[in-house]
Design a protein around this motif. Structure first.
Motif, PDB file in Angstrom:
ATOM      1  N   PRO A  51      11.435 -15.856  77.204  1.00 33.00           N
ATOM      2  CA  PRO A  51      10.185 -16.060  77.942  1.00 33.00           C
ATOM      3  C   PRO A  51      10.217 -15.428  79.332  1.00 33.00           C
ATOM      4  N   SER A  52       9.050 -15.231  79.921  1.00 27.74           N
ATOM      5  CA  SER A  52       8.962 -14.696  81.287  1.00 27.74           C
ATOM      6  C   SER A  52       7.581 -14.975  81.857  1.00 27.74           C
ATOM      7  N   THR A  53       7.540 -15.455  83.088  1.00 29.58           N
ATOM      8  CA  THR A  53       6.274 -15.588  83.817  1.00 29.58           C
ATOM      9  C   THR A  53       6.089 -14.402  84.757  1.00 29.58           C
ATOM     10  N   ARG A  54       7.123 -14.108  85.542  1.00 27.34           N
ATOM     11  CA  ARG A  54       7.012 -13.126  86.619  1.00 27.34           C
ATOM     12  C   ARG A  54       7.343 -11.701  86.169  1.00 27.34           C
ATOM     13  N   THR A  55       8.484 -11.534  85.523  1.00 21.11           N
ATOM     14  CA  THR A  55       8.973 -10.175  85.254  1.00 21.11           C
ATOM     15  C   THR A  55       8.016  -9.444  84.325  1.00 21.11           C
ATOM     16  N   ARG A  56       7.607 -10.134  83.271  1.00 20.50           N
ATOM     17  CA  ARG A  56       6.680  -9.503  82.322  1.00 20.50           C
ATOM     18  C   ARG A  56       5.377  -9.118  83.011  1.00 20.50           C
ATOM     19  N   ILE A  57       4.763 -10.102  83.692  1.00 21.67           N
ATOM     20  CA  ILE A  57       3.423  -9.853  84.249  1.00 21.67           C
ATOM     21  C   ILE A  57       3.479  -8.831  85.377  1.00 21.67           C
ATOM     22  N   ILE A 102      13.486  -4.034  79.025  1.00 18.24           N
ATOM     23  CA  ILE A 102      14.015  -4.961  78.006  1.00 18.24           C
ATOM     24  C   ILE A 102      14.516  -6.249  78.640  1.00 18.24           C
ATOM     25  N   ARG A 103      14.100  -7.387  78.071  1.00  8.91           N
ATOM     26  CA  ARG A 103      14.689  -8.693  78.402  1.00  8.91           C
ATOM     27  C   ARG A 103      15.266  -9.267  77.116  1.00  8.91           C
ATOM     28  N   THR A 104      16.571  -9.543  77.150  1.00  6.50           N
ATOM     29  CA  THR A 104      17.198 -10.061  75.943  1.00  6.50           C
ATOM     30  C   THR A 104      18.446 -10.864  76.294  1.00  6.50           C
ATOM     31  N   HIS A 260      14.804 -18.392  95.824  1.00  5.35           N
ATOM     32  CA  HIS A 260      14.962 -18.862  94.431  1.00  5.35           C
ATOM     33  C   HIS A 260      14.202 -17.858  93.581  1.00  5.35           C
ATOM     34  N   CYS A 261      14.835 -17.356  92.526  1.00  6.23           N
ATOM     35  CA  CYS A 261      14.151 -16.330  91.727  1.00  6.23           C
ATOM     36  C   CYS A 261      13.011 -16.925  90.898  1.00  6.23           C
ATOM     37  N   LEU A 262      13.027 -18.262  90.713  1.00  2.00           N
ATOM     38  CA  LEU A 262      12.039 -18.992  89.909  1.00  2.00           C
ATOM     39  C   LEU A 262      12.204 -18.634  88.421  1.00  2.00           C
ATOM     40  N   PRO A 263      11.897 -19.485  87.497  1.00  2.00           N
ATOM     41  CA  PRO A 263      11.255 -20.798  87.671  1.00  2.00           C
ATOM     42  C   PRO A 263      12.203 -21.809  88.325  1.00  2.00           C
TER      43      PRO A 263
HETATM   44  N1   CP Z   1      12.458 -14.536  88.213  1.00  2.00           N
HETATM   45  C1   CP Z   1      12.139 -14.194  86.946  1.00  2.00           C
HETATM   46  O1   CP Z   1      12.736 -13.301  86.342  1.00  2.00           O
HETATM   47  O2   CP Z   1      11.143 -14.939  86.422  1.00  2.00           O
HETATM   48  P1   CP Z   1      10.593 -14.865  84.916  1.00  2.00           P
HETATM   49  O3   CP Z   1      11.667 -15.445  84.030  1.00  2.00           O
HETATM   50  O4   CP Z   1       9.366 -15.691  84.936  1.00  2.00           O
HETATM   51  O5   CP Z   1      10.332 -13.440  84.585  1.00  2.00           O
END
Ligand code: CP
Ligand code: NVA
Length: 303
Positions: A51-57, A102-104, A260-263
């Motif tokens: 999953p991703s909120t920030r990196t993807r968007i 790529i995120r894996t 903090h990189c979040l979440p």
């Molecule tokens: N910081 C970061 O990579 O957030 P996401 O997991 O939401 O992409």
């Protein structure tokens, strides 16, 4: 610069400075309402397995803002999930796309993609590294502190993928980095050894968070349980003393910034008051992912 960004240690200090300069320029122009279109006619694939909120968007929005077209690819919907060899998929994607983000889980999968791709491959997080996160974080440090050298940067928490990328950054940029982790949760010794072997900057480790944070200019934390890790109440108990809260920050510089990189998990690795308080720069960090990712795409695709 190399074709790909697989780890931060692939980059030289000059490469990082080039990315940071471009990101700052793009941020300024974006705020002025100037639309740059260097990626007109280009297509960027985002192959995500987590999953991703920030990196993807931010990669998707960034591609669109630069005039390109992003395509989100859920790894589970591809034939990779049914065993198609990565070396085949990499060559096929290279015929369709101009870059692949790529995120894996396995770093080796991203490296295999890079080996067989003719297009740039960008690591958007693996179990081992999160290089683009730390590049955008360094942009945030510069905005708030005016520099990245000669600062005490303290990592508090799990010796995870983001911590590994901070160690790589310390080795490439000559940072003064201290990592405070509970016993048993220090970074991967092989990654630490490689970073230390560069003899650039200083990297030290301790299990005493108060001592680590003493006079810190930057305090950075991240989740105690990363994606793909087993949820464990025992682990959370072992991390209790590593919460970034007002008490811990009494040891830091008065001008400390908290990152903090979040979440974020408020009440675990960071307290609500610190997360929402005046020392926190987490929203600037999240924003800078957009600008830094645009710089990465612009420089890797357009040169
Ligand atoms: N910081 C970061 O990579 O957030 P996401 O997991 O939401 O992409
Ligand atoms: N260490 C975290 C970072 C999330 C952006 C994880 O891998 O889940």
């Amino acid at each position: 610069m190399k074709k790909d960004i697989l780890t931060l240690s692939d980059l030289s200090e000059a490469d990082v400075q080039r990315l940071l300069t471009r990101a700052a320029e793009l941020k300024k122009r974006h705020r002025q309402g100037i639309a740059d279109r260097p990626l007109a006619g280009k297509t960027v694939g985002l192959l995500f397995d987590k999953p991703s909120t920030r990196t993807r968007i931010s990669f998707e929005a960034g591609t669109a803002q630069l005039g390109g077209t992003p395509i989100f690819i859920n790894a589970k919907d591809t034939q990779i999930s049914r065993g198609e060899p990565v070396k085949d998929v990499a060559r096929v994607f290279s015929r369709y796309l101009d870059a692949l983000v790529i995120r894996t889980y396995a770093q080796s999968l991203i490296e295999e993609f890079a080996k067989f791709s003719t297009i740039p491959v960008i690591n958007a997080l693996s179990d081992l590294y999160h290089p683009c996160q730390v590049l955008s974080d360094i942009m945030t440090v510069i905005e708030h502190k005016g520099r990245y050298k000669n600062l005490k940067i303290v990592w508090v928490g799990d010796g995870n993928n983001v911590a590994h990328s901070w160690m790589n950054a310390a080795a490439v940029l000559g940072l003064n980095l201290v990592l405070a982790c509970p016993e048993g949760y220090f970074p991967d010794p092989a990654i630490a050894e490689r970073a230390l072997a560069k003899k650039c900057g200083s990297i030290s480790m301790t299990s005493n968070p108060a001592e680590a944070v003493k006079d810190a200019d930057v305090v950075y934390t991240d989740v105690w349980v990363s994606m793909g890790d087993k949820e464990s109440e025992d682990k959370k108990k072992e991390f209790q003393a590593f919460q970034v809260n007002a008490e811990l920050l009494k040891h830091a510089s008065k001008e400390v910034i908290v990152m903090h990189c979040l979440p974020a998990h408020r009440g675990e690795e960071i307290s609500e008051d610190v997360m929402e308080g005046p020392r926190s720069v987490v929203w600037d960090q999240a924003e800078n992912k957009l600008h830094l990712h645009k710089a990465v795409l612009d420089i890797l695709i357009e040169g």
